[in-house]
Write an enzyme that holds these catalytic residues in place. Structure first.
Site, PDB file in Angstrom:
ATOM      1  N   ILE A 150       0.853  -1.193   0.000  1.00  0.00           N
ATOM      2  CA  ILE A 150       0.000   0.000   0.000  1.00  0.00           C
ATOM      3  C   ILE A 150       0.886   1.238   0.000  1.00  0.00           C
ATOM      4  CG2 ILE A 150      -1.865   1.229   1.166  1.00  0.00           C
ATOM      5  CD1 ILE A 150      -2.603  -1.468   2.471  1.00  0.00           C
ATOM      6  N   GLY A 209      11.791   4.153   4.622  1.00  0.00           N
ATOM      7  CA  GLY A 209      10.569   3.658   3.998  1.00  0.00           C
ATOM      8  C   GLY A 209      10.513   2.140   4.012  1.00  0.00           C
ATOM      9  N   ASP A 230       9.075   0.168   2.041  1.00  0.00           N
ATOM     10  CA  ASP A 230       9.253  -0.411   0.716  1.00  0.00           C
ATOM     11  C   ASP A 230      10.735  -0.606   0.405  1.00  0.00           C
ATOM     12  OD1 ASP A 230       9.536   2.363   0.753  1.00  0.00           O
ATOM     13  OD2 ASP A 230       8.599   2.677  -1.193  1.00  0.00           O
TER      14      ASP A 230
END
Length: 243
Positions: free
Chosen positions: A8, A102, A104
């Protein structure tokens, strides 16, 4: 055993459904700042899949993540949100405050890092991210606006200009303003990766994300490896190491 994996981001939601480590379904959609509502619309389908475990990578704030978890609780299975840690599966974070990295980027590194090996991992997504890993130690990295963010910043006040889809394909000098803008942006980003690679020539170049193929065409001297769904691989590694 069926698992649901969610990535997400700030604007887009991706999910994979895997069974016995094989992807059997995949979806990527804009969530329009309301990922919980998008998931709510998918619940009827997801319930039919008999999901047994959910792993989530989310860059959103705690309020959004709480709402996402509340929605997914209707699937009646364990839910794990991946988090950046000082160390995970032998990979050591290079940030002074790991939570500022982050998720990710962390998962992309976790997917590829190996002892005694050096990597330059480039995420070619909404931002161009560059992370360096040496022998399971994250050395930090760089974040640059991607091709389209830079283009939009340059031409946002220019009207009546149609942007060709192929404008980012080549690096030759432009012969009109639009080509100069596009070729210049691409040249700047490619040169940034080249500079990092030249500084540490013995590292392996890994590319992932939607524009990985484009960048690989211009970084062929460094023998890049394109790894699709690198974040998914990292999310699986995270779950395996923490459960």
């Amino acid at each position: 055993m069926k698992n649901l994996w969610l990535d997400i981001g700030n604007t887009r939601l991706k999910y994979w459904i895997t069974e016995h480590d094989q992807t059997i379904d995949y979806l990527a959609e804009l969530h329009l700042q309301s990922p919980a509502d998008l998931l709510l619309g998918l619940l009827k389908y997801l319930k039919k899949q008999h999901i047994e475990h959910i792993g989530i990578s989310s860059v959103l704030d705690a309020q959004n993540n709480t709402q996402i978890a509340k929605t997914l609780q209707q699937l009646n299975c364990p839910i794990v949100f991946a988090q950046v840690e000082q160390e995970c599966a032998g990979l050591r974070c290079g940030y002074d405050v790991p939570s500022q990295l982050g998720i990710d980027r962390w998962l992309q590194m976790l997917a590829i890092a190996e002892p005694q090996k050096n990597y330059c991992i480039v995420g070619c997504g909404t931002a161009l991210t560059i992370d360096l890993v040496e022998n399971m130690q994250h050395l930090g990295g760089y974040i640059l606006p991607n091709l389209y963010l830079q283009r939009d910043a340059l031409i946002q006040n220019t009207k009546g200009i149609k942007i060709p889809d192929s404008a980012f394909q080549i690096l030759t000098p432009g012969e009109n303003t639009i080509d100069c803008v596009h070729h210049g942006i691409l040249l700047g980003l490619v040169s940034s990766v080249e500079k990092v690679m030249q500084h540490k020539p013995h590292q392996q170049l890994i590319l992932t994300g939607g524009d990985a193929t484009l960048f690989a065409q211009h970084l062929f001297n460094f023998n890049p490896t394109i790894v699709p769904d690198l974040l998914l691989k990292g999310l699986k590694s995270y779950i395996d190491s923490t459960t």
